[in-house]
Design a protein around this motif. Sequence first.
Motif, PDB file in Angstrom:
ATOM      1  N   ALA A  14       0.834  -1.207   0.000  1.00  0.00           N
ATOM      2  CA  ALA A  14       0.000   0.000   0.000  1.00  0.00           C
ATOM      3  C   ALA A  14       0.868   1.257   0.000  1.00  0.00           C
ATOM      4  CB  ALA A  14      -0.921  -0.009   1.218  1.00  0.00           C
ATOM      5  N   ASN A  15       1.928   1.232   0.789  1.00  0.00           N
ATOM      6  CA  ASN A  15       2.821   2.380   0.839  1.00  0.00           C
ATOM      7  C   ASN A  15       3.546   2.565  -0.495  1.00  0.00           C
ATOM      8  OD1 ASN A  15       4.252   4.475   2.549  1.00  0.00           O
ATOM      9  ND2 ASN A  15       6.015   3.237   1.907  1.00  0.00           N
ATOM     10  N   ARG A  16       3.872   1.470  -1.141  1.00  0.00           N
ATOM     11  CA  ARG A  16       4.524   1.544  -2.450  1.00  0.00           C
ATOM     12  C   ARG A  16       3.587   2.178  -3.485  1.00  0.00           C
ATOM     13  NH1 ARG A  16       7.164  -3.588  -5.764  1.00  0.00           N
ATOM     14  NH2 ARG A  16       7.670  -2.429  -7.667  1.00  0.00           N
ATOM     15  N   ALA A  17       2.307   1.768  -3.423  1.00  0.00           N
ATOM     16  CA  ALA A  17       1.329   2.341  -4.354  1.00  0.00           C
ATOM     17  C   ALA A  17       1.154   3.828  -4.108  1.00  0.00           C
ATOM     18  CB  ALA A  17      -0.009   1.616  -4.204  1.00  0.00           C
ATOM     19  N   ALA A  18       1.070   4.205  -2.825  1.00  0.00           N
ATOM     20  CA  ALA A  18       0.843   5.616  -2.490  1.00  0.00           C
ATOM     21  C   ALA A  18       2.042   6.491  -2.810  1.00  0.00           C
ATOM     22  CB  ALA A  18       0.486   5.733  -1.010  1.00  0.00           C
ATOM     23  N   SER A  19       3.237   5.876  -2.914  1.00  0.00           N
ATOM     24  CA  SER A  19       4.459   6.651  -3.147  1.00  0.00           C
ATOM     25  C   SER A  19       4.775   6.821  -4.628  1.00  0.00           C
ATOM     26  CB  SER A  19       5.647   5.959  -2.450  1.00  0.00           C
ATOM     27  OG  SER A  19       5.422   5.871  -1.060  1.00  0.00           O
ATOM     28  N   LEU A  20       4.013   6.196  -5.525  1.00  0.00           N
ATOM     29  CA  LEU A  20       4.286   6.318  -6.955  1.00  0.00           C
ATOM     30  C   LEU A  20       4.108   7.766  -7.429  1.00  0.00           C
ATOM     31  CD1 LEU A  20       2.514   3.126  -8.373  1.00  0.00           C
ATOM     32  CD2 LEU A  20       4.973   3.555  -8.322  1.00  0.00           C
ATOM     33  N   ARG A  21       5.025   8.219  -8.261  1.00  0.00           N
ATOM     34  CA  ARG A  21       4.891   9.558  -8.850  1.00  0.00           C
ATOM     35  C   ARG A  21       3.922   9.486 -10.019  1.00  0.00           C
ATOM     36  NH1 ARG A  21      10.660  11.858 -10.138  1.00  0.00           N
ATOM     37  NH2 ARG A  21       9.331  13.662 -10.683  1.00  0.00           N
ATOM     38  N   PRO A  22       2.988  10.421 -10.137  1.00  0.00           N
ATOM     39  CA  PRO A  22       1.958  10.360 -11.177  1.00  0.00           C
ATOM     40  C   PRO A  22       2.529  10.196 -12.580  1.00  0.00           C
ATOM     41  CG  PRO A  22       1.436  12.076  -9.600  1.00  0.00           C
ATOM     42  CD  PRO A  22       2.794  11.592  -9.249  1.00  0.00           C
ATOM     43  N   ILE A  23       3.575  10.946 -12.938  1.00  0.00           N
ATOM     44  CA  ILE A  23       4.103  10.910 -14.298  1.00  0.00           C
ATOM     45  C   ILE A  23       4.691   9.554 -14.634  1.00  0.00           C
ATOM     46  CG2 ILE A  23       6.358  11.816 -13.591  1.00  0.00           C
ATOM     47  CD1 ILE A  23       4.430  12.534 -16.881  1.00  0.00           C
ATOM     48  N   GLU A  24       5.365   8.919 -13.619  1.00  0.00           N
ATOM     49  CA  GLU A  24       5.939   7.582 -13.831  1.00  0.00           C
ATOM     50  C   GLU A  24       4.853   6.534 -13.933  1.00  0.00           C
ATOM     51  OE1 GLU A  24       8.647   6.996 -10.648  1.00  0.00           O
ATOM     52  OE2 GLU A  24      10.139   8.417 -11.407  1.00  0.00           O
ATOM     53  N   ALA A  25       3.801   6.695 -13.101  1.00  0.00           N
ATOM     54  CA  ALA A  25       2.695   5.736 -13.134  1.00  0.00           C
ATOM     55  C   ALA A  25       1.952   5.796 -14.459  1.00  0.00           C
ATOM     56  CB  ALA A  25       1.744   6.020 -11.970  1.00  0.00           C
ATOM     57  N   LEU A  26       1.767   7.009 -15.007  1.00  0.00           N
ATOM     58  CA  LEU A  26       1.044   7.154 -16.273  1.00  0.00           C
ATOM     59  C   LEU A  26       1.830   6.572 -17.447  1.00  0.00           C
ATOM     60  CD1 LEU A  26      -0.416  10.747 -15.828  1.00  0.00           C
ATOM     61  CD2 LEU A  26      -1.713   8.612 -15.952  1.00  0.00           C
TER      62      LEU A  26
END
Length: 405
Positions: free
Chosen positions: A390-402
């Motif tokens: 959960a912490n890993r998901a919350a720490s993702l940067r939007p631009i990298e995730a997209l």
Amino acid sequence: MNPFQTLRFAFGGLAANKVRSALTMLGVLIGVAAVILLLAVGNGSSQAVKDSIEKLGTNALTVSSGSGFGGSRSGSASAAKPLTVEDARALADASAAPHIESVAPEVTTSQTALHEGTSHTVGQIVGTYPAYFKASNSKVAKGDYFSGDDVLASRKVAVIGATTATDLFGTADPVGKKMVLGGTPFTVVGVLAAKGGTGFQDPDDVVVAPLPTVQNAFTGFGSVGQILVEAKSAEATAEAQSEITTVLMGRHGIKDAAALDFRVSSQESLLTTQAATNKTFTVLLGAVAAISLLVGGIGITNIMLVTVTERTREIGIRKAIGAPRGVILGQFLAESTLLSLIGGGLGVAAGLIGSHFTIVGIKPVVIPESVVGAFAIAVVIGLFFGGYPANRAASLRPIEALRHE
């Protein structure tokens, strides 16, 4: 996002991968059920042994051959004297042992019983005196006990247990009928009331006969296996135990109380020893079962990491439109906690249902604290092992995730 929306999204996430979610819940289910069942088996085993000991009577003492708890007898092993019928007679002397009510020497063996073509291997054949029945708290349901005259005359009579009666005679009344034990005919004079209990040895699968009869037919006229002593009351057991030690030390020529060649066991000491042994046994079973819960927690971590990877683009979109870190964290924690909640709940149900069945000859006795504890630990495991994904998901940067494919 309010809690209801978080739960709705969490349920949706789990429903999107039903098989994977079900397998993850299965790991938690097995862990919780294992904790409840194994602790119930340990508790049931303890209860069975405790019941068996208490049924012998609170004022019963058992004298058996072997070195005492204070140490071993000095000299060679051959110097130790076995228990004999004469030892029992000496203990029955009221002038030497005033706190002893009755004495019953015992020899035991096992034989196959036959009756009109029906064969049954008796768990235990006991050769003893009539005092055995009162000292061991054994009551007859049909017929009567054998008498002192039967012992003196070495008559081939027997009192049988409830299991022996059922397996050998079926629904017929055994009293007055004959059976053959190891080639020797015996007349059944009584049937003992069922004692019940669980464990590896059935206390109702027994044949009790006069001591000289069993010695003559099976064991020979040597030493006896043990001597069952009944104190005058539960309060007199300590004095009776002291008198037994004094009398047998004199008969066996022992001057040092730390070098006894016999043991005297009371029901209280047996219960204390059994309780300590059972505590260790139960802790061991609980530790083994806890490993299953740990494996279930690792399974949650693996599944949630896979889920985060698969939904990286979704996470990026949600963060890009303004979803705060806490919302993402809460959603994935809710999913991992739901996995453990549902799996734990099903595990509790499986454990309680399984406790209604006999396992390896033992009737499990559920410990209420184990049910609450196992379920609570399952929930904590969901939170703990779901925290990293959960912490890993919350720490993702939007631009990298997209950009993730």
